[in-house]
Design an enzyme around this catalytic site. Structure first.
Site, PDB file in Angstrom:
ATOM      1  N   ASP A 139     -15.412   1.649   3.108  1.00 42.22           N
ATOM      2  CA  ASP A 139     -15.284   1.330   4.568  1.00 42.22           C
ATOM      3  C   ASP A 139     -15.121   2.609   5.455  1.00 42.22           C
ATOM      4  OD1 ASP A 139     -15.352  -1.071   4.052  1.00 42.22           O
ATOM      5  OD2 ASP A 139     -13.055  -1.601   4.011  1.00 42.22           O
ATOM      6  N   ASP A 172      -5.769   4.022  10.189  1.00 38.95           N
ATOM      7  CA  ASP A 172      -5.694   4.214   8.551  1.00 38.95           C
ATOM      8  C   ASP A 172      -5.308   5.834   8.461  1.00 38.95           C
ATOM      9  OD1 ASP A 172      -9.059   2.309   8.490  1.00 38.95           O
ATOM     10  OD2 ASP A 172      -6.966   1.763   7.907  1.00 38.95           O
ATOM     11  N   GLU A 216      -5.188   4.181  -0.696  1.00 36.85           N
ATOM     12  CA  GLU A 216      -6.623   3.731  -0.508  1.00 36.85           C
ATOM     13  C   GLU A 216      -7.159   4.985   0.545  1.00 36.85           C
ATOM     14  OE1 GLU A 216      -7.030  -0.092   1.822  1.00 36.85           O
ATOM     15  OE2 GLU A 216      -9.182  -0.030   1.271  1.00 36.85           O
ATOM     16  N   GLU A 217      -6.453   5.445   1.274  1.00 37.51           N
ATOM     17  CA  GLU A 217      -7.199   6.598   2.084  1.00 37.51           C
ATOM     18  C   GLU A 217      -7.376   8.102   1.074  1.00 37.51           C
ATOM     19  OE1 GLU A 217      -7.607   3.166   4.381  1.00 37.51           O
ATOM     20  OE2 GLU A 217      -8.458   5.344   4.495  1.00 37.51           O
ATOM     21  N   ASP A 272      -1.279   1.109   0.199  1.00 41.57           N
ATOM     22  CA  ASP A 272      -2.328   0.702   1.174  1.00 41.57           C
ATOM     23  C   ASP A 272      -1.569   1.054   2.528  1.00 41.57           C
ATOM     24  OD1 ASP A 272      -4.277  -1.968   2.008  1.00 41.57           O
ATOM     25  OD2 ASP A 272      -4.252  -0.182   2.769  1.00 41.57           O
ATOM     26  N   LEU A 320      -2.824   1.025   5.663  1.00 39.39           N
ATOM     27  CA  LEU A 320      -2.918   0.164   6.811  1.00 39.39           C
ATOM     28  C   LEU A 320      -3.870  -0.937   6.324  1.00 39.39           C
ATOM     29  CD1 LEU A 320      -4.023  -0.933   9.504  1.00 39.39           C
ATOM     30  CD2 LEU A 320      -2.036  -0.161   9.632  1.00 39.39           C
ATOM     31  N   ASP A 321      -3.280  -2.105   5.918  1.00 39.32           N
ATOM     32  CA  ASP A 321      -3.847  -3.183   5.467  1.00 39.32           C
ATOM     33  C   ASP A 321      -4.210  -4.088   6.502  1.00 39.32           C
ATOM     34  OD1 ASP A 321      -4.470  -5.420   3.438  1.00 39.32           O
ATOM     35  OD2 ASP A 321      -2.825  -6.462   4.825  1.00 39.32           O
ATOM     36  N   GLU A 363      -2.605  -2.973  -3.887  1.00 38.12           N
ATOM     37  CA  GLU A 363      -2.646  -4.211  -2.935  1.00 38.12           C
ATOM     38  C   GLU A 363      -2.235  -5.268  -3.999  1.00 38.12           C
ATOM     39  OE1 GLU A 363      -6.569  -3.982  -1.673  1.00 38.12           O
ATOM     40  OE2 GLU A 363      -6.109  -3.875   0.633  1.00 38.12           O
TER      41      GLU A 363
HETATM   42  P1  AFP Z   1      -9.469  -4.469   5.866  1.00 40.65           P
HETATM   43  O1  AFP Z   1      -8.062  -3.733   5.964  1.00 40.65           O
HETATM   44  O2  AFP Z   1     -10.651  -3.527   5.651  1.00 40.65           O
HETATM   45  O3  AFP Z   1      -9.412  -5.279   7.267  1.00 40.65           O
HETATM   46  O4  AFP Z   1      -9.238  -5.332   4.618  1.00 40.65           O
HETATM   47  C1  AFP Z   1      -7.987  -6.264   4.827  1.00 40.65           C
HETATM   48  C2  AFP Z   1      -8.265  -7.018   3.357  1.00 40.65           C
HETATM   49  O5  AFP Z   1      -8.246  -5.969   2.339  1.00 40.65           O
HETATM   50  C3  AFP Z   1      -6.903  -8.006   3.427  1.00 40.65           C
HETATM   51  O6  AFP Z   1      -5.940  -7.439   4.089  1.00 40.65           O
HETATM   52  C4  AFP Z   1      -7.553  -9.245   3.626  1.00 40.65           C
HETATM   53  O7  AFP Z   1      -7.036 -10.578   3.129  1.00 40.65           O
HETATM   54  C5  AFP Z   1      -8.963  -9.331   3.342  1.00 40.65           C
HETATM   55  O8  AFP Z   1      -9.488  -7.796   2.936  1.00 40.65           O
HETATM   56  C6  AFP Z   1      -9.967  -9.727   4.298  1.00 40.65           C
HETATM   57  O9  AFP Z   1     -11.426  -9.520   3.622  1.00 40.65           O
HETATM   58  P2  AFP Z   1     -12.438 -10.249   4.397  1.00 40.65           P
HETATM   59  O10 AFP Z   1     -12.625  -9.488   5.737  1.00 40.65           O
HETATM   60  O11 AFP Z   1     -13.706 -10.281   3.602  1.00 40.65           O
HETATM   61  O12 AFP Z   1     -12.293 -11.794   4.866  1.00 40.65           O
END
Ligand code: AFP
Length: 328
Positions: free
Chosen positions: A63, A69, A91-92, A110, A112-113, A277
């Site tokens: 990504d 992030d 992750e970064e 992680d 920034l999740d 995670e």
């Molecule tokens: P991002 O940090 O790239 O937004 O991903 C968030 C994640 O890792 C987790 O927090 C969510 O449950 C999942 O991805 C959402 O994934 P989708 O966007 O495929 O639904």
């Protein structure tokens, strides 16, 4: 009831030996970083604070990194003082960031999740996993093995949620505690997180249904069949797009979260990362009486092979997760 600060909670729940003191300091450092992240997020969108913009680099997820992030990653790294951390995995960060040659711990984060939610004014978070350092040589290839311990070796794990509240769910191996940031200090909530054995909510990204493996398809169909189906109960559905937000709800209300393997490129073992995670969330879930699996193996038993390794992640109320596993 007298309010208990996080520092006081840690004094009671962590052994005051060298590793315990390092663990306590590390958790308090992470709290300091969380305050910086939460404050930045509260002002996101002002002309001089665009945290959802892409900043060009590509992270391990493939990504493109967003400004928050990078800010979160830097805030966490800068927060580590007197923490005795040998290495930081994120992750970064492509690989290990070596910190203290005599460090007693390694930490996997992680920062920034839920990045896709940064500009949506929705909850996002920081997830962390803390392990004992086992390696003797302060070189990347040796320290790397410290991050690749099975999740059952974790000393502590937790996640911050930056939402209506800035909050923390934490385990140091003897149950789970929850905290809210109040006037600059994390104060323990009345609520002791404990996941009910069965729930009536499932969390999955339904738009991926055509890609799912047969067990995931059969499980969700059984939920959708409601009282006439094999589970003999009606289900509600939630999907926040932030693991920390869905996880917090499951700690509160029970239910099941599913990010299973699917047939898209790079999703044959799901989307979520094992060491920063799935493992930290699985440790919390198991400590709260729930269950976490990849469908075949308990998450905490999986031997990691690579720091950015993905894993299918299904967790929540143990009866619901057992029903899922029975389909494999
Ligand atoms: P991002 O940090 O790239 O937004 O991903 C968030 C994640 O890792 C987790 O927090 C969510 O449950 C999942 O991805 C959402 O994934 P989708 O966007 O495929 O639904």
């Amino acid at each position: 009831m007298v309010s208990v600060s996080l520092a006081h909670y840690l004094q009671k729940s962590v052994e005051p030996n060298q590793t315990g003191i390092a663990l306590t300091n590390t958790i308090l450092c992470l709290c300091n970083a969380s305050k910086i992240i939460a404050k930045a997020l509260c002002e996101n969108g002002l002309p001089d604070n665009q945290l959802g913009i892409h900043v060009g680099d590509i992270n391990s997820d493939g990504d493109s990194q967003k400004a928050l992030d990078v800010l979160a990653d830097k805030a966490i790294i800068s927060s580590f003082t007197n923490a005795s951390i040998a290495a930081y995995f994120s992750e970064e960060q492509e690989t290990a960031l070596l910190l203290e040659p005599d460090g007693k711990l390694v930490i996997c984060v992680d920062p920034l999740d839920g990045s896709s939610n940064i500009d949506n004014n929705l909850s996002v978070g920081t997830i962390f996993s803390i392990l004992a350092r086992k390696s003797k040589i302060f070189e990347p290839e040796y320290i790397m093995s410290d991050a690749l311990q099975p999740g059952e070796n974790q000393l502590a794990s937790g996640f911050f949620v930056y939402g209506p509240q800035t909050s923390l769910i934490l385990t140091t191996g003897s149950g789970v505690a929850s905290f809210i940031l109040k006037q600059g200090e994390f104060i323990q909530m009345e609520w002791e997180p404990s996941i009910p054995n069965a729930g009536n909510q499932f969390a999955i990204n339904m738009s991926n249904m055509r890609y799912w493996s047969q067990p995931a398809t059969d499980y969700i169909q059984a939920c959708l069949d409601g009282v006439d189906g094999p589970f003999a109960k009606n289900y509600n559905m939630r999907w926040c797009g932030s693991l920390v937000a869905d996880a917090w709800r499951i700690f509160r209300q029970g239910g099941i979260f599913l990010y299973p393997e699917d047939s898209r490129e790079n999703y044959h073992v799901g989307r979520l990362r094992l060491i920063y995670e799935a493992n930290p969330v699985a440790f919390l879930v198991e400590q709260a009486g729930g269950r976490a699996t990849d469908g075949n193996v308990e998450i905490l038993k999986i031997e990691p092979k690579a720091i950015h390794q993905r894993v299918p992640l299904i967790f929540g109320s143990k009866d619901d997760v057992f029903n899922y596993e029975s389909l494999y």
